[in-house]
Motif scaffolding. Structure first.
Motif, PDB file in Angstrom:
ATOM      1  N   GLU A  46      17.482  10.258  -3.022  1.00 16.63           N
ATOM      2  CA  GLU A  46      17.758   9.753  -1.807  1.00 16.63           C
ATOM      3  C   GLU A  46      19.258   9.353  -1.440  1.00 16.63           C
ATOM      4  O   GLU A  46      19.650   9.611  -0.436  1.00 16.63           O
ATOM      5  CB  GLU A  46      16.999   8.348  -1.671  1.00 16.63           C
ATOM      6  N   ARG A  47      19.857   8.888  -2.634  1.00 18.22           N
ATOM      7  CA  ARG A  47      21.355   8.569  -2.182  1.00 18.22           C
ATOM      8  C   ARG A  47      22.185   9.718  -1.954  1.00 18.22           C
ATOM      9  O   ARG A  47      22.762   9.812  -0.786  1.00 18.22           O
ATOM     10  CB  ARG A  47      21.661   7.965  -3.565  1.00 18.22           C
ATOM     11  N   PHE A  48      21.839  10.935  -2.597  1.00 21.66           N
ATOM     12  CA  PHE A  48      22.377  12.105  -2.341  1.00 21.66           C
ATOM     13  C   PHE A  48      22.110  12.777  -1.016  1.00 21.66           C
ATOM     14  O   PHE A  48      22.876  13.223  -0.492  1.00 21.66           O
ATOM     15  CB  PHE A  48      22.372  13.215  -3.590  1.00 21.66           C
ATOM     16  N   SER A  49      20.938  12.694  -0.822  1.00 21.14           N
ATOM     17  CA  SER A  49      20.109  13.301   0.274  1.00 21.14           C
ATOM     18  C   SER A  49      20.766  12.568   1.365  1.00 21.14           C
ATOM     19  O   SER A  49      21.193  13.329   2.534  1.00 21.14           O
ATOM     20  CB  SER A  49      18.508  13.061   0.115  1.00 21.14           C
ATOM     21  N   MET A  85       0.791  -0.995   0.064  1.00 24.30           N
ATOM     22  CA  MET A  85       0.090  -0.012  -0.045  1.00 24.30           C
ATOM     23  C   MET A  85       0.935   1.133  -0.024  1.00 24.30           C
ATOM     24  O   MET A  85       0.572   2.087  -0.673  1.00 24.30           O
ATOM     25  CB  MET A  85      -0.898   0.102   1.199  1.00 24.30           C
ATOM     26  N   ALA A  86       1.876   1.223   0.669  1.00 22.21           N
ATOM     27  CA  ALA A  86       2.748   2.208   0.896  1.00 22.21           C
ATOM     28  C   ALA A  86       3.739   2.506  -0.368  1.00 22.21           C
ATOM     29  O   ALA A  86       3.965   3.690  -0.770  1.00 22.21           O
ATOM     30  CB  ALA A  86       3.715   2.151   2.096  1.00 22.21           C
ATOM     31  N   GLU A  87       3.898   1.175  -1.039  1.00 20.31           N
ATOM     32  CA  GLU A  87       4.758   1.547  -2.282  1.00 20.31           C
ATOM     33  C   GLU A  87       3.764   1.859  -3.361  1.00 20.31           C
ATOM     34  O   GLU A  87       4.315   2.740  -4.277  1.00 20.31           O
ATOM     35  CB  GLU A  87       5.013  -0.260  -2.813  1.00 20.31           C
ATOM     36  N   LYS A  88       2.702   1.842  -3.494  1.00 18.41           N
ATOM     37  CA  LYS A  88       1.447   2.248  -4.297  1.00 18.41           C
ATOM     38  C   LYS A  88       1.140   3.615  -4.078  1.00 18.41           C
ATOM     39  O   LYS A  88       1.437   4.596  -5.120  1.00 18.41           O
ATOM     40  CB  LYS A  88       0.247   1.664  -4.248  1.00 18.41           C
ATOM     41  N   ALA A  89       1.477   4.206  -2.827  1.00 19.89           N
ATOM     42  CA  ALA A  89       1.012   5.684  -2.604  1.00 19.89           C
ATOM     43  C   ALA A  89       2.423   6.300  -3.050  1.00 19.89           C
ATOM     44  O   ALA A  89       2.341   7.474  -3.792  1.00 19.89           O
ATOM     45  CB  ALA A  89       0.961   5.812  -1.205  1.00 19.89           C
ATOM     46  N   PHE A  90       3.524   5.839  -2.738  1.00 22.25           N
ATOM     47  CA  PHE A  90       4.831   6.353  -3.223  1.00 22.25           C
ATOM     48  C   PHE A  90       4.974   6.491  -4.493  1.00 22.25           C
ATOM     49  O   PHE A  90       5.337   7.469  -5.257  1.00 22.25           O
ATOM     50  CB  PHE A  90       6.247   5.561  -2.663  1.00 22.25           C
ATOM     51  N   LYS A  91       4.549   5.484  -5.370  1.00 19.27           N
ATOM     52  CA  LYS A  91       4.634   5.489  -6.665  1.00 19.27           C
ATOM     53  C   LYS A  91       3.684   6.550  -7.494  1.00 19.27           C
ATOM     54  O   LYS A  91       3.895   7.491  -8.408  1.00 19.27           O
ATOM     55  CB  LYS A  91       4.512   4.319  -7.654  1.00 19.27           C
ATOM     56  N   GLU A  92       2.429   6.719  -6.868  1.00 22.78           N
ATOM     57  CA  GLU A  92       1.326   7.842  -7.152  1.00 22.78           C
ATOM     58  C   GLU A  92       1.946   9.257  -6.941  1.00 22.78           C
ATOM     59  O   GLU A  92       1.823  10.011  -7.682  1.00 22.78           O
ATOM     60  CB  GLU A  92       0.069   7.526  -6.452  1.00 22.78           C
ATOM     61  N   ARG A  93       2.658   9.306  -5.803  1.00 20.88           N
ATOM     62  CA  ARG A  93       3.344  10.649  -5.281  1.00 20.88           C
ATOM     63  C   ARG A  93       4.255  11.038  -6.443  1.00 20.88           C
ATOM     64  O   ARG A  93       4.534  12.084  -6.952  1.00 20.88           O
ATOM     65  CB  ARG A  93       3.859  10.630  -4.057  1.00 20.88           C
ATOM     66  N   LEU A  94       5.198   9.999  -6.770  1.00 21.05           N
ATOM     67  CA  LEU A  94       6.283  10.343  -7.790  1.00 21.05           C
ATOM     68  C   LEU A  94       5.631  10.557  -9.204  1.00 21.05           C
ATOM     69  O   LEU A  94       6.106  11.534  -9.821  1.00 21.05           O
ATOM     70  CB  LEU A  94       7.044   9.240  -8.062  1.00 21.05           C
ATOM     71  N   LYS A  95       4.441   9.918  -9.428  1.00 23.29           N
ATOM     72  CA  LYS A  95       3.837  10.356 -10.668  1.00 23.29           C
ATOM     73  C   LYS A  95       3.200  11.726 -10.560  1.00 23.29           C
ATOM     74  O   LYS A  95       3.297  12.579 -11.682  1.00 23.29           O
ATOM     75  CB  LYS A  95       2.737   9.653 -10.987  1.00 23.29           C
ATOM     76  N   GLU A  96       2.613  12.269  -9.459  1.00 19.28           N
ATOM     77  CA  GLU A  96       2.078  13.530  -9.395  1.00 19.28           C
ATOM     78  C   GLU A  96       3.237  14.666  -9.523  1.00 19.28           C
ATOM     79  O   GLU A  96       3.083  15.717 -10.088  1.00 19.28           O
ATOM     80  CB  GLU A  96       1.466  13.656  -7.825  1.00 19.28           C
ATOM     81  N   ILE A  97       4.329  14.462  -9.165  1.00 22.58           N
ATOM     82  CA  ILE A  97       5.430  15.468  -9.018  1.00 22.58           C
ATOM     83  C   ILE A  97       6.421  15.204 -10.238  1.00 22.58           C
ATOM     84  O   ILE A  97       7.321  15.937 -10.394  1.00 22.58           O
ATOM     85  CB  ILE A  97       6.311  15.395  -7.661  1.00 22.58           C
ATOM     86  N   ASP A  98       6.100  14.159 -11.215  1.00 21.72           N
ATOM     87  CA  ASP A  98       6.831  14.002 -12.369  1.00 21.72           C
ATOM     88  C   ASP A  98       8.163  13.729 -12.112  1.00 21.72           C
ATOM     89  O   ASP A  98       9.099  14.300 -12.768  1.00 21.72           O
ATOM     90  CB  ASP A  98       6.441  15.153 -13.269  1.00 21.72           C
ATOM     91  N   VAL A  99       8.298  12.612 -11.279  1.00 21.72           N
ATOM     92  CA  VAL A  99       9.571  12.094 -11.126  1.00 21.72           C
ATOM     93  C   VAL A  99       9.764  10.717 -11.269  1.00 21.72           C
ATOM     94  O   VAL A  99       8.796   9.895 -10.819  1.00 21.72           O
ATOM     95  CB  VAL A  99      10.119  12.494  -9.567  1.00 21.72           C
ATOM     96  N   SER A 100      10.641  10.254 -12.187  1.00 21.14           N
ATOM     97  CA  SER A 100      10.735   8.695 -12.076  1.00 21.14           C
ATOM     98  C   SER A 100      11.298   8.206 -10.597  1.00 21.14           C
ATOM     99  O   SER A 100      11.967   8.688  -9.896  1.00 21.14           O
ATOM    100  CB  SER A 100      11.752   8.374 -13.202  1.00 21.14           C
ATOM    101  N   TYR A 127      14.034   6.127 -10.706  1.00 16.38           N
ATOM    102  CA  TYR A 127      15.372   6.259 -10.868  1.00 16.38           C
ATOM    103  C   TYR A 127      15.935   7.637 -10.238  1.00 16.38           C
ATOM    104  O   TYR A 127      16.851   7.649  -9.269  1.00 16.38           O
ATOM    105  CB  TYR A 127      16.018   6.158 -12.124  1.00 16.38           C
ATOM    106  N   ASP A 128      15.237   8.687 -10.562  1.00 17.19           N
ATOM    107  CA  ASP A 128      15.304  10.068 -10.218  1.00 17.19           C
ATOM    108  C   ASP A 128      15.221  10.047  -8.583  1.00 17.19           C
ATOM    109  O   ASP A 128      16.016  10.645  -7.793  1.00 17.19           O
ATOM    110  CB  ASP A 128      14.521  11.273 -10.588  1.00 17.19           C
ATOM    111  N   ALA A 129      14.107   9.369  -8.137  1.00 20.41           N
ATOM    112  CA  ALA A 129      13.883   9.427  -6.400  1.00 20.41           C
ATOM    113  C   ALA A 129      14.947   8.474  -5.962  1.00 20.41           C
ATOM    114  O   ALA A 129      15.550   9.267  -5.016  1.00 20.41           O
ATOM    115  CB  ALA A 129      12.411   8.786  -6.453  1.00 20.41           C
TER     116      ALA A 129
END
Length: 94
Positions: A24-27, A1-16, A18-20
């Motif tokens: 996260e790695r740099f952050s 469920m969290a994975e689905k919400a995460f993917k939806e949020r990435l789609k909302e902010i137009d981030v792949s 890979y980019d996420a």
């Protein structure tokens, strides 16, 4: 469920994904330094709001460093607690 919400949020902010992951790695690499910087900036901001001694006042407590000036007739030989104006405050060195 969290994975689905995460993917939806990435789609909302137009981030792949890979980019996420790259973000996260740099952050995570600089997270400790960012936290330290936030603490430093918060303390500087709080210090800027502290009340300080306002010198060369006509009313207040006698300023021991101005006793000689008081003997020569100077009226502004008192100090009192208050907030400094931003243009009167000390430069923090930036």
């Amino acid at each position: 469920m969290a994975e689905k919400a995460f993917k939806e949020r990435l789609k909302e902010i137009d981030v792949s994904e890979y980019d996420a992951a790259t973000y996260e790695r740099f952050s995570s690499a600089v997270r400790r330094q960012v936290q330290s910087l936030r603490i430093i900036l918060d303390s500087l901001q709080a210090k800027g709001k502290e009340r300080q001694w306002l010198k060369n006042q006509a009313l207040g407590e006698l300023d021991d460093t101005e006793i000689i000036d008081g003997l020569t007739g100077e009226k502004a030989v008192y100090k009192r607690r208050g907030e400094l104006d931003p243009e009167d405050s000390q430069d923090i060195g930036w």
